[in-house]
Design a protein around this motif. Structure first.
Motif, PDB file in Angstrom:
ATOM      1  N   VAL A  53       0.936  -1.314  -0.225  1.00 14.63           N
ATOM      2  CA  VAL A  53       0.360   0.287  -0.326  1.00 14.63           C
ATOM      3  C   VAL A  53       1.196   1.494  -0.031  1.00 14.63           C
ATOM      4  O   VAL A  53       1.571   1.520   1.217  1.00 14.63           O
ATOM      5  CB  VAL A  53      -0.760  -0.455   1.526  1.00 14.63           C
ATOM      6  CG1 VAL A  53      -2.064   1.305   1.174  1.00 14.63           C
ATOM      7  CG2 VAL A  53      -1.852  -1.065   1.255  1.00 14.63           C
ATOM      8  N   ALA A  54       0.815   2.317  -0.527  1.00 19.48           N
ATOM      9  CA  ALA A  54       0.836   2.899  -0.880  1.00 19.48           C
ATOM     10  C   ALA A  54       0.353   3.975  -1.292  1.00 19.48           C
ATOM     11  O   ALA A  54      -0.834   4.997  -1.298  1.00 19.48           O
ATOM     12  CB  ALA A  54       1.727   3.628  -2.474  1.00 19.48           C
ATOM     13  N   VAL A  55       0.593   5.588   0.254  1.00 20.55           N
ATOM     14  CA  VAL A  55      -0.332   6.266   0.513  1.00 20.55           C
ATOM     15  C   VAL A  55      -0.492   7.707   0.611  1.00 20.55           C
ATOM     16  O   VAL A  55       0.844   7.909   0.565  1.00 20.55           O
ATOM     17  CB  VAL A  55      -0.512   5.967   1.703  1.00 20.55           C
ATOM     18  CG1 VAL A  55      -1.785   7.266   2.449  1.00 20.55           C
ATOM     19  CG2 VAL A  55      -1.249   4.581   2.724  1.00 20.55           C
ATOM     20  N   VAL A  56      -1.322   8.065  -0.664  1.00 22.97           N
ATOM     21  CA  VAL A  56      -0.937   9.486  -0.515  1.00 22.97           C
ATOM     22  C   VAL A  56      -2.044  10.679  -0.107  1.00 22.97           C
ATOM     23  O   VAL A  56      -3.249  10.200  -0.377  1.00 22.97           O
ATOM     24  CB  VAL A  56      -0.697   9.325  -2.732  1.00 22.97           C
ATOM     25  CG1 VAL A  56      -1.116  11.653  -2.551  1.00 22.97           C
ATOM     26  CG2 VAL A  56      -0.316   8.762  -3.531  1.00 22.97           C
ATOM     27  N   ALA A  57      -1.470  11.474   1.153  1.00 23.56           N
ATOM     28  CA  ALA A  57      -2.298  12.267   1.579  1.00 23.56           C
ATOM     29  C   ALA A  57      -1.252  13.496   1.038  1.00 23.56           C
ATOM     30  O   ALA A  57      -0.270  14.193   0.601  1.00 23.56           O
ATOM     31  CB  ALA A  57      -2.401  12.286   2.956  1.00 23.56           C
ATOM     32  N   SER A  65       9.678   1.910  -4.621  1.00 22.35           N
ATOM     33  CA  SER A  65       9.367   1.898  -3.412  1.00 22.35           C
ATOM     34  C   SER A  65       7.857   0.879  -2.828  1.00 22.35           C
ATOM     35  O   SER A  65       6.989   1.117  -3.648  1.00 22.35           O
ATOM     36  CB  SER A  65       9.182   3.138  -2.260  1.00 22.35           C
ATOM     37  OG  SER A  65      10.021   4.013  -3.051  1.00 22.35           O
ATOM     38  N   GLN A  66       8.329   0.103  -1.300  1.00 21.04           N
ATOM     39  CA  GLN A  66       7.070  -0.288  -0.902  1.00 21.04           C
ATOM     40  C   GLN A  66       6.610   0.681   0.344  1.00 21.04           C
ATOM     41  O   GLN A  66       7.132   0.397   0.753  1.00 21.04           O
ATOM     42  CB  GLN A  66       7.201  -1.385  -1.173  1.00 21.04           C
ATOM     43  CG  GLN A  66       7.144  -2.252  -2.761  1.00 21.04           C
ATOM     44  CD  GLN A  66       7.832  -3.941  -2.547  1.00 21.04           C
ATOM     45  OE1 GLN A  66       8.654  -4.831  -1.387  1.00 21.04           O
ATOM     46  NE2 GLN A  66       7.281  -4.603  -3.563  1.00 21.04           N
ATOM     47  N   ASN A  67       4.748   0.578   0.801  1.00 25.09           N
ATOM     48  CA  ASN A  67       4.321   0.667   1.612  1.00 25.09           C
ATOM     49  C   ASN A  67       5.123   2.191   2.093  1.00 25.09           C
ATOM     50  O   ASN A  67       5.098   2.135   3.555  1.00 25.09           O
ATOM     51  CB  ASN A  67       4.864  -0.506   3.046  1.00 25.09           C
ATOM     52  CG  ASN A  67       3.953  -1.620   3.047  1.00 25.09           C
ATOM     53  OD1 ASN A  67       2.926  -1.107   2.067  1.00 25.09           O
ATOM     54  ND2 ASN A  67       4.377  -2.852   3.487  1.00 25.09           N
ATOM     55  N   THR A  68       4.671   2.481   1.100  1.00 22.07           N
ATOM     56  CA  THR A  68       5.877   4.783   1.448  1.00 22.07           C
ATOM     57  C   THR A  68       4.460   5.417   2.133  1.00 22.07           C
ATOM     58  O   THR A  68       2.977   5.010   1.622  1.00 22.07           O
ATOM     59  CB  THR A  68       5.841   5.312   0.689  1.00 22.07           C
ATOM     60  OG1 THR A  68       5.088   5.002  -1.012  1.00 22.07           O
ATOM     61  CG2 THR A  68       7.242   4.122   0.067  1.00 22.07           C
ATOM     62  N   THR A  69       4.742   6.523   2.251  1.00 23.74           N
ATOM     63  CA  THR A  69       3.375   7.589   2.455  1.00 23.74           C
ATOM     64  C   THR A  69       4.279   8.116   1.505  1.00 23.74           C
ATOM     65  O   THR A  69       5.004   9.140   2.728  1.00 23.74           O
ATOM     66  CB  THR A  69       3.020   8.203   4.375  1.00 23.74           C
ATOM     67  OG1 THR A  69       2.939   6.613   4.457  1.00 23.74           O
ATOM     68  CG2 THR A  69       1.690   8.940   4.576  1.00 23.74           C
ATOM     69  N   LEU A  70       2.984   9.190   0.760  1.00 21.43           N
ATOM     70  CA  LEU A  70       4.132  10.783   0.081  1.00 21.43           C
ATOM     71  C   LEU A  70       2.780  11.443  -0.194  1.00 21.43           C
ATOM     72  O   LEU A  70       1.443  11.626   0.216  1.00 21.43           O
ATOM     73  CB  LEU A  70       3.461  10.171  -1.541  1.00 21.43           C
ATOM     74  CG  LEU A  70       3.723  11.408  -2.245  1.00 21.43           C
ATOM     75  CD1 LEU A  70       5.714  11.077  -2.069  1.00 21.43           C
ATOM     76  CD2 LEU A  70       3.161  10.420  -3.929  1.00 21.43           C
ATOM     77  N   ARG A  71       3.110  12.698   0.866  1.00 21.00           N
ATOM     78  CA  ARG A  71       2.601  13.439   1.635  1.00 21.00           C
ATOM     79  C   ARG A  71       2.697  14.780   0.391  1.00 21.00           C
ATOM     80  O   ARG A  71       4.006  15.533  -0.479  1.00 21.00           O
ATOM     81  CB  ARG A  71       3.679  14.459   2.473  1.00 21.00           C
ATOM     82  CG  ARG A  71       3.034  13.716   3.616  1.00 21.00           C
ATOM     83  CD  ARG A  71       1.451  14.133   3.872  1.00 21.00           C
ATOM     84  NE  ARG A  71       1.618  12.822   5.789  1.00 21.00           N
ATOM     85  CZ  ARG A  71       0.195  12.566   5.743  1.00 21.00           C
ATOM     86  NH1 ARG A  71      -0.399  14.019   5.397  1.00 21.00           N
ATOM     87  NH2 ARG A  71       0.482  12.394   7.730  1.00 21.00           N
ATOM     88  N   LEU A  72       1.581  15.303  -0.106  1.00 20.21           N
ATOM     89  CA  LEU A  72       1.901  16.218  -1.215  1.00 20.21           C
ATOM     90  C   LEU A  72       1.230  17.951  -1.106  1.00 20.21           C
ATOM     91  O   LEU A  72       0.407  18.317   0.045  1.00 20.21           O
ATOM     92  CB  LEU A  72       0.467  16.283  -3.145  1.00 20.21           C
ATOM     93  CG  LEU A  72       0.731  14.304  -3.290  1.00 20.21           C
ATOM     94  CD1 LEU A  72      -0.503  14.705  -3.905  1.00 20.21           C
ATOM     95  CD2 LEU A  72       1.764  14.112  -3.434  1.00 20.21           C
TER      96      LEU A  72
END
Length: 522
Positions: free
Chosen positions: A59-63, A98-105
C-alpha cells in the motif's frame, strides 16, 4: 432509480474473519484527503492501511501535507513504515520501487479546518513514478486529491485506466451549504454535486462504499449507478479502548462536583457540527431546572472559529453549566466517554458519526438528531433516541427523560454496548479487502480477454468501444493517438488549475475575514 439496499453487488464473501490470500502482494495506491490520527475519517483510513499492510498487501498512501501536529489516539498496531514529503519533482522517478510508503503532497490548508488541505495540481504519472503503477486505486473520501486522480484517469486510454474503489465518507456539499454564505453556498453545493456525479459514473469506478442510507440516497439522486454502491459501516475498538470499565468517579467529581447529570458532546468545534442547536438545548435544559453539566470535548486549530463556537454558549460557561474540555486523546478520551451519563449528537452533516459508535461502546446511551449516519447507528428506544432534526423541544424531552431515569439510562447503555461489540474493524476491513480482490481479478481477466480479442469486462469493453473505432476508421497512427491523449490530459490539468485559482481567491477572502474578526475580537 433503485430502492435503498445494503449490497446490490453480488459477491461471495465466504468468511469476513479471514483476509483474502489473493490480495497479498497486490499494489494498492490509496489516496486520502487526510491521513493519520487526525479525525474520524482519517482514523478509519489509517486502520485500513495498517490492516492491509499487516496482511501482505503493498500500500502506497498519498495524502496532503499534514499541517497539524494533533496527536490523537493511534492503535498499537499503527505504523508508518516510510514517509516521503515531495512536490512530485522529476527526482522522484528513482523511487518507483518504493513499497508501503506515505507520500505527502503540498497543498493549502482550509481556513476553517486546517486538518484538511486543497492539494495543488499534480500529474497522475508523477504519482506512479514516486510510488508504483498500481493494480488498484482506492480513494478515501475523495475531494481535491481524489477528484484530480479521477479526472486524469478519465483521460487515459482504456488499457491504462486502473480500476478504482471510492469510499464516500464526507458530505462536502452539506458542509458547503453551512459554511458558505448565499448565493455562494448554492453555487458550491451545485458544483460539488455535479463534479461527483460526473466522476463517480465513469466506468473506471467499480465500487463506491457508502456508510449510511443517507449517503446512498444522495448518490442515487446524483445519478450514480446503483450496482456500484455497497454499504460499509465503521468499526470501534470496543475491547481495548472504548469500554464502560473506563468510567472514572474522579473525573465525574471534577466535572460535576454537585452530583449533576453529565452530558457529553465530542466533536470538532466547527459550525457544521450543530453547536448552535446544542447551545439552544443547553439553555432549555437550564430553563427547566435540570441539574446537569454539559461536557464539550473538542477543539479547532483556528482560534477564531473556536472562539465563535464558544461564544454561542455565552453565560452558560460563566454559570458553570457548560465545560469546554479541549481536545482529549487516547485514554483521556475513552475515560470521558465512559464517565458521562448521556451522549448528545447534534450534527446533521455526518455521513456516519464514529463518535456515536464510540459512545455506545463505552456504555453511554445517545440522543441524536435523526439525520445522516446516526440514523443507521442508533436503534431508537433501544440504544438511544432519534429526534427529528429541527425538533428542539423533542430533543430536550429525551434528554430530560434519560437524565431523570437512571434505570432507563443503564438499560439503554447496556444495549448500546452490546450493539457496538459486533462492529469490529477486522470484519469491516476484510470486507474492503475482499472487494479489492474482486475488482482486481475482474480487471485482470478483462485485460487478458482484450489481448486475446475475446472482449472482456463490460466496463473495459465500453471504454474501448468509445475510443478505438474512431482511430481505426480514420486510420490514425499510434503517435497521433498518444498526442490526443496528452491533449486531453493537458485539458484536465487546465480545468483543475482553473478551479484551484477560483478556490484560492475565495480562500484568500476567508483568511482576510478571519483576520478582521481577530482584530475586532481583540
Amino acid at each position: 432509480m433503485g430502492s435503498v439496499q445494503d449490497s446490490p453487488i453480488p459477491i461471495d464473501l465466504p468468511n469476513l474473519s479471514a483476509f483474502p490470500a489473493a490480495l497479498r502482494g497486490k499494489r494498492i495506491l490509496l489516496c486520502t484527503e487526510s491521513f493519520g490520527p487526525v479525525n474520524g475519517v482519517s482514523r478509519t483510513t489509517l486502520m485500513l492501511v495498517n490492516h492491509l499492510r499487516a496482511n501482505g498487501a503493498i500500500v502506497a498512501v498519498v495524502a496532503p501535507h499534514n499541517h497539524t501536529q494533533q496527536n490523537l489516539f493511534i492503535p498499537s498496531s499503527a505504523t508508518d513504515q516510510k514517509t516521503i514529503t515531495s512536490s512530485l519533482s522529476p527526482s522522484t522517478s528513482d523511487m518507483s520501487s518504493s513499497q508501503n510508503t506515505t507520500l505527502r503532497l503540498p497543498g493549502y490548508p482550509l481556513p476553517y479546518n486546517p486538518e484538511l488541505s486543497i492539494v495543488y495540481p499534480f500529474l497522475l504519472s508523477s504519482l506512479y513514478k514516486a510510488t508504483f503503477h498500481p493494480d488498484l486505486i482506492y480513494l478515501a473520501s475523495p475531494a481535491s486529491l481524489g477528484f484530480q486522480v479521477l479526472l486524469q484517469l478519465r483521460q487515459q486510454p482504456p488499457q491504462n485506466q486502473v480500476p478504482v474503489i471510492c469510499n464516500f465518507q464526507t458530505d462536502l456539499a452539506g458542509y458547503c451549504a453551512i459554511l458558505f454564505s448565499p448565493p455562494l453556498s448554492a453555487l458550491a453545493v451545485h458544483a460539488f454535486a455535479s463534479v461527483q456525479s460526473f466522476l463517480f459514473r465513469h466506468a473506471s469506478v467499480r465500487c463506491i462504499f457508502y456508510p449510511s442510507r443517507f449517503v446512498r440516497r444522495y448518490l442515487e439522486a446524483k445519478g450514480v449507478q446503483c450496482d456500484k454502491m455497497e454499504i460499509l459501516q465503521r468499526g470501534v475498538e470496543s475491547a481495548r479502548v472504548f469500554h464502560p470499565g473506563r468510567r472514572s468517579e474522579a473525573a465525574r467529581r471534577r466535572i460535576a462536583p454537585g452530583g449533576e447529570v453529565v452530558l457529553i458532546c465530542v466533536a470538532r468545534l466547527a459550525a457544521e457540527k450543530g453547536f448552535g442547536f446544542l447551545a439552544d438545548v443547553a439553555r432549555q435544559l437550564e430553563a427547566r431546572g435540570l441539574r446537569f453539566k454539559l461536557w464539550i470535548v473538542g477543539g479547532n486549530r483556528n482560534g477564531v472559529v473556536e472562539g465563535e463556537i464558544k461564544d454561542m454558549f455565552a453565560g452558560l460557561v460563566e454559570r458553570g453549566v457548560v465545560v469546554f474540555a479541549g481536545m482529549l486523546v487516547g485514554e483521556e478520551l475513552a475515560t470521558a466517554y465512559a464517565s458521562a451519563d448521556v451522549f448528545l449528537h447534534c450534527s446533521v452533516t455526518e455521513t456516519f458519526g464514529l463518535v456515536v459508535l464510540e459512545s455506545m461502546a463505552s456504555g453511554v446511551p445517545v440522543v441524536a438528531r435523526d439525520e445522516g449516519g446516526p440514523s443507521d447507528i442508533v436503534q431508537h428506544g433501544q440504544s438511544g433516541f432519534l429526534v427529528p432534526p429541527e425538533d428542539l423541544d423533542g430533543f430536550v424531552e429525551k434528554v430530560v427523560l434519560l437524565a431523570g431515569d437512571e434505570r432507563l439510562r443503564r438499560g439503554l447503555g447496556e444495549a448500546a454496548r452490546r450493539q457496538a461489540e459486533g462492529e469490529t474493524w477486522e470484519r469491516i476491513n476484510n470486507k474492503v479487502a475482499w472487494r479489492m480482490v474482486d475488482v482486481i481479478q475482474k480487471r485482470e481477466t478483462a485485460v487478458r480477454m482484450m489481448g486475446d480479442g475475446n472482449g472482456g469486462d463490460g466496463g473495459v469493453r465500453r471504454m474501448a468501444m468509445a475510443t478505438t473505432p474512431v482511430f481505426g476508421w480514420l486510420l490514425l497512427s499510434n503517435a497521433f493517438r498518444a498526442r490526443v491523449v496528452d491533449m486531453r490530459l493537458a485539458g484536465g490539468i487546465a480545468v483543475i488549475s482553473g478551479f484551484w485559482i477560483v478556490v484560492g481567491l475565495y480562500l484568500a477572502l476567508i483568511k482576510l475575514g478571519l483576520w478582521f474578526s481577530t482584530r475586532v475580537r481583540s
